[in-house]
Design an enzyme around this catalytic site. Structure first.
Site, PDB file in Angstrom:
ATOM      1  N   LYS A 119      -0.557  12.505   2.701  1.00  0.00           N
ATOM      2  CA  LYS A 119      -1.396  12.908   3.819  1.00  0.00           C
ATOM      3  C   LYS A 119      -0.490  13.611   4.823  1.00  0.00           C
ATOM      4  O   LYS A 119       0.720  13.406   4.820  1.00  0.00           O
ATOM      5  CB  LYS A 119      -2.124  11.717   4.427  1.00  0.00           C
ATOM      6  N   ASP A 175       1.832   9.846  13.576  1.00  0.00           N
ATOM      7  CA  ASP A 175       2.432   8.506  13.550  1.00  0.00           C
ATOM      8  C   ASP A 175       3.935   8.559  13.271  1.00  0.00           C
ATOM      9  O   ASP A 175       4.540   9.629  13.254  1.00  0.00           O
ATOM     10  CB  ASP A 175       1.720   7.632  12.512  1.00  0.00           C
ATOM     11  N   ASP A 214       2.542  11.403   8.797  1.00  0.00           N
ATOM     12  CA  ASP A 214       1.475  11.674   7.823  1.00  0.00           C
ATOM     13  C   ASP A 214       0.076  11.423   8.386  1.00  0.00           C
ATOM     14  O   ASP A 214      -0.905  11.856   7.808  1.00  0.00           O
ATOM     15  CB  ASP A 214       1.697  10.929   6.493  1.00  0.00           C
ATOM     16  N   ARG A 215      -0.013  10.735   9.529  1.00  0.00           N
ATOM     17  CA  ARG A 215      -1.338  10.489  10.116  1.00  0.00           C
ATOM     18  C   ARG A 215      -1.646  11.502  11.214  1.00  0.00           C
ATOM     19  O   ARG A 215      -0.735  12.093  11.781  1.00  0.00           O
ATOM     20  CB  ARG A 215      -1.396   9.093  10.729  1.00  0.00           C
ATOM     21  N   SER A 230       6.220   3.764   8.749  1.00  0.00           N
ATOM     22  CA  SER A 230       5.064   4.502   9.248  1.00  0.00           C
ATOM     23  C   SER A 230       4.647   4.103  10.655  1.00  0.00           C
ATOM     24  O   SER A 230       5.424   4.236  11.594  1.00  0.00           O
ATOM     25  CB  SER A 230       3.914   4.350   8.264  1.00  0.00           C
ATOM     26  N   HIS A 231       3.431   3.549  10.771  1.00  0.00           N
ATOM     27  CA  HIS A 231       2.885   3.262  12.095  1.00  0.00           C
ATOM     28  C   HIS A 231       3.370   1.923  12.654  1.00  0.00           C
ATOM     29  O   HIS A 231       3.024   1.570  13.774  1.00  0.00           O
ATOM     30  CB  HIS A 231       1.356   3.252  12.013  1.00  0.00           C
ATOM     31  N   THR A 285       0.830  -1.203   0.000  1.00  0.00           N
ATOM     32  CA  THR A 285       0.000   0.000   0.000  1.00  0.00           C
ATOM     33  C   THR A 285       0.870   1.261   0.000  1.00  0.00           C
ATOM     34  O   THR A 285       0.540   2.266  -0.624  1.00  0.00           O
ATOM     35  CB  THR A 285      -0.914   0.031   1.246  1.00  0.00           C
ATOM     36  N   ASP A 288       5.914   8.437  10.706  1.00  0.00           N
ATOM     37  CA  ASP A 288       6.482   9.314   9.675  1.00  0.00           C
ATOM     38  C   ASP A 288       5.709  10.624   9.516  1.00  0.00           C
ATOM     39  O   ASP A 288       5.945  11.365   8.554  1.00  0.00           O
ATOM     40  CB  ASP A 288       6.568   8.574   8.337  1.00  0.00           C
TER      41      ASP A 288
HETATM   42  C1  VG1 Z   1      -2.921   1.278   5.784  1.00  0.00           C
HETATM   43  C2  VG1 Z   1      -4.192   2.105   5.736  1.00  0.00           C
HETATM   44  C3  VG1 Z   1      -4.201   2.977   4.497  1.00  0.00           C
HETATM   45  C4  VG1 Z   1      -2.935   3.845   4.492  1.00  0.00           C
HETATM   46  C5  VG1 Z   1      -1.713   2.967   4.591  1.00  0.00           C
HETATM   47  C6  VG1 Z   1      -0.439   3.759   4.697  1.00  0.00           C
HETATM   48  O1  VG1 Z   1      -2.864   0.433   4.665  1.00  0.00           O
HETATM   49  O2  VG1 Z   1      -5.322   1.276   5.767  1.00  0.00           O
HETATM   50  O3  VG1 Z   1      -5.366   3.751   4.495  1.00  0.00           O
HETATM   51  O4  VG1 Z   1      -2.868   4.600   3.314  1.00  0.00           O
HETATM   52  O5  VG1 Z   1      -1.800   2.141   5.757  1.00  0.00           O
HETATM   53  O6  VG1 Z   1      -0.452   4.606   5.809  1.00  0.00           O
HETATM   54  P1  VG1 Z   1      -3.267  -1.132   4.729  1.00  0.00           P
HETATM   55  O7  VG1 Z   1      -2.989  -1.669   3.361  1.00  0.00           O
HETATM   56  O8  VG1 Z   1      -2.424  -1.737   5.815  1.00  0.00           O
HETATM   57  O9  VG1 Z   1      -4.702  -1.153   5.106  1.00  0.00           O
HETATM   58  V1  VG1 Z   1       1.008   5.024   6.539  1.00  0.00           V
HETATM   59  O10 VG1 Z   1       0.693   6.220   7.611  1.00  0.00           O
HETATM   60  O11 VG1 Z   1       1.380   3.499   7.211  1.00  0.00           O
HETATM   61  O12 VG1 Z   1       2.071   5.339   5.343  1.00  0.00           O
HETATM   62 CO    CO Z   2       2.387   7.055   8.174  1.00  0.00          CO
END
Ligand code: VG1
Ligand code: CO
Length: 544
Positions: free
Chosen positions: A377, A278, A282-283, A113-114, A18, A280
């Site tokens: 984001k 979060d 962006d959240r 990210s998270h 993703t 990085d």
């Molecule tokens: C998750 C979220 C998605 C978001 C992605 C990246 O993906 O559901 O909405 O864009 O994380 O966010 P998934 O495929 O695990 O549902 V970040 O802040 O981790 O870059």
């Molecule tokens: Co993120």
């Protein structure tokens, strides 16, 4: 100094998900693993000669080592200029801002990210293009193809660069600039929001706020913007020092992982406003006094109030939301007479719409909101948007949202995550659902009748590219909807996400707990999909 050509062997599974390539740190530490993927990026975007590349990350374990490798490889591949965040730090939205401002060819952002960090945690890498946005699928597919045939990479034989000292260096003809990671970004924020008015709010002696940086990348950004530029009291930012393991926590801003913040907004003497971001940056999670703001509502309320914010005073061109995000924003778009686009999960799908000027605001239920100011984001941006709105409307956050529900009705929403479940069982569950789709309409589960059922696919309105199998969605005759999809960011087993939403406009039923308001839908979902049976779990691991 000399360019070295190093022979390498293909690693299986370097397919971006993703949001970039995410794997365990241990995987990235394998000799040649990171190098292969970086060379695959450079091969895909070649020629690199004469171009600028932005490099930075969220500060997690292995960030610095990876950046040193990328600097030497970028120099060997002919980039003329590298802009690297001091200390290896760049939040995802700041990287997007810097790529755009300095007209770079793109950027490499190191983050998972998270996901948790540290030697046993996760690491990640993603490439953003010259619009500052995540590489579209066509590009990530090409990068993946490159990883399947790669047999060598190029690297400069050189010493490490001092990442902590601002300034310019030269490496074999490549100019390397260690830049302030915050300045350009903070200036962009100042150009969008009414900092004077927000400063008055934050220094009025009454309004109390807290920002939880969760020991992730936003600490330095939040301290500069809230405490220095907006005059908030020192200590407004908590957990503000980025740590390689995020202090052992999960840098995921939801009510489960940001419990320290949640406690400050509830109980005796609660604060007025709280927010977290979060790994990085962006959240965002935004909280009012005793009030939790659902990210789907956040997007809708922002859209309905954009005219109060200087950067959007002229109005918004359109809105987009990811498919599993509730339809609250659609109602606002309808009232405004603008379009609301529905895209697959992941920010990369907003890029074309933003570039084409079709949308101004966009968001995802996963605590992601943003606008056309960058192509990612943006956590801090969302928090500033809300502060600006509260300052102008002079109302508490909870009141603003409740007024919105009174006007538009409320879209109850929740997401249930089943983490690290058996991958085969999870895939079987989705396969079985897909197989059932044609027969579902008309059938009844938990007293609800299914109206429609499909597997979401998307045709990009700008370039016509198609993306299939983006989540099974089931709509019921009472207006309720359930979506099932498997995560594309996890690194262990599979993560099943089940999304529920239901519209309510009875004024006496707007203040319910979403878990209660959506309970029948949850029963129906389990009966249709066999969640308990396939996951072996009685209840979800995380509820947001
Ligand atoms: C998750 C979220 C998605 C978001 C992605 C990246 O993906 O559901 O909405 O864009 O994380 O966010 P998934 O495929 O695990 O549902 V970040 O802040 O981790 O870059
Ligand atoms: Co993120």
């Amino acid at each position: 100094m000399a360019i070295k050509t190093i022979s390498t062997q293909v690693f299986e599974g370097q397919k971006p998900g993703t949001s970039g390539l995410r794997k365990k740190v241990k995987e990235f530490q394998r000799s040649g693993y990171l190098e292969n993927f970086v060379q695959a990026i450079f091969n895909t975007i070649a020629p690199c000669d004469g171009h600028t590349l932005v490099v930075g990350g969220d500060g997690r374990f292995f960030n610095r080592e990876a950046i040193q490798v990328i600097i030497r490889m970028a120099a060997a591949n002919g980039f003329s200029r590298l802009l690297v965040g001091q200390g290896g730090i760049l939040s995802t939205p700041a990287a997007s801002c810097i790529i755009r401002k300095h007209q770079a060819r793109g950027g490499i952002i190191l983050s998972a990210s998270h996901n948790p960090g540290g030697p046993d945690g996760d690491f990640g890498i993603k490439f953003n293009g010259d619009n500052g946005g995540p590489a579209p699928e066509s590009l990530t597919d090409s990068i993946y193809q490159q990883t399947l045939s790669i047999d060598h990479y190029l690297i400069e034989d050189a010493e490490d660069v001092n990442l902590d000292q601002l300034g310019a260096y030269s490496l074999a003809g490549t100019a390397i600039e260690i830049i302030d990671p915050v300045a350009d970004y903070a200036d962009l924020m100042a150009s969008l929001f009414d900092f004077e008015r927000m400063k008055a709010l934050l220094t009025n002696g009454k309004f109390r706020m807290c920002f939880d940086a969760m020991h992730a990348v936003t600490g330095p950004y939040a301290k500069e913007i809230f405490e220095r530029r907006l005059g908030a009291a020192e200590g407004t930012v908590i957990n503000g020092v980025p740590l390689e393991d995020f202090g052992g926590g999960h840098p995921d801003p939801n009510q489960v992982h940001a419990h320290e913040l949640v406690a400050l907004l509830n109980g005796d003497n609660p604060m007025d406003f709280g927010a977290a971001s979060d790994g990085d940056g962006d959240r965002n999670m935004v909280l009012g006094k005793g009030f939790y703001l659902n990210p789907c509502d956040s997007l809708a309320v922002m859209a309905a109030n954009a005219q109060y914010i200087p950067g959007y005073a002229e109005g918004i061109a359109g809105i987009a939301r990811s498919m599993p995000t509730s339809r609250a924003a659609d109602r606002v778009a309808k009232k405004l007479g603008i379009h609301c686009y529905e895209t697959p999960t992941g920010w990369k799908f907003f890029g074309n719409l933003l570039d084409a000027g079709k949308i101004t605001l966009c968001g995802e239920e996963s605590f992601g909101t943003g606008s056309d100011h960058v192509r990612e984001k943006d956590g801090m941006w969302a928090v500033l948007f809300w502060l600006n709105l509260i300052a102008v409307r002079n109302q508490p956050l909870g009141e603003i949202v409740k007024n919105h529900w009174t006007r538009y009705g409320r879209d109850y929403f929740t997401r249930h995550d089943y983490e690290a479940v058996n991958s085969e069982r999870a895939a079987d569950m989705i396969e079985r659902l897909r197989g059932q789709l044609p027969d579902l309409p008309g059938r009844e589960f938990a007293g609800l009748c299914i109206e429609s059922a499909d597997d979401f696919s998307y045709t990009d309105p700008i370039d016509g590219s198609e993306t299939c199998n983006q989540g099974v969605r089931i709509c019921f005759d009472n207006g309720g909807r359930v979506v099932f999809r498997l995560s594309g960011t996890g690194t262990e087993g599979a993560t099943l996400r089940v999304y529920f939403d239901q519209y309510q406009n009875d004024p006496t039923l707007l203040g319910q707990d979403p878990q209660k308001a959506l309970a029948t839908l949850m029963d129906a979902a389990d009966q249709v999909a066999g969640i308990i049976e396939y996951t072996g779990r009685e209840k979800p691991d995380v509820i947001t």
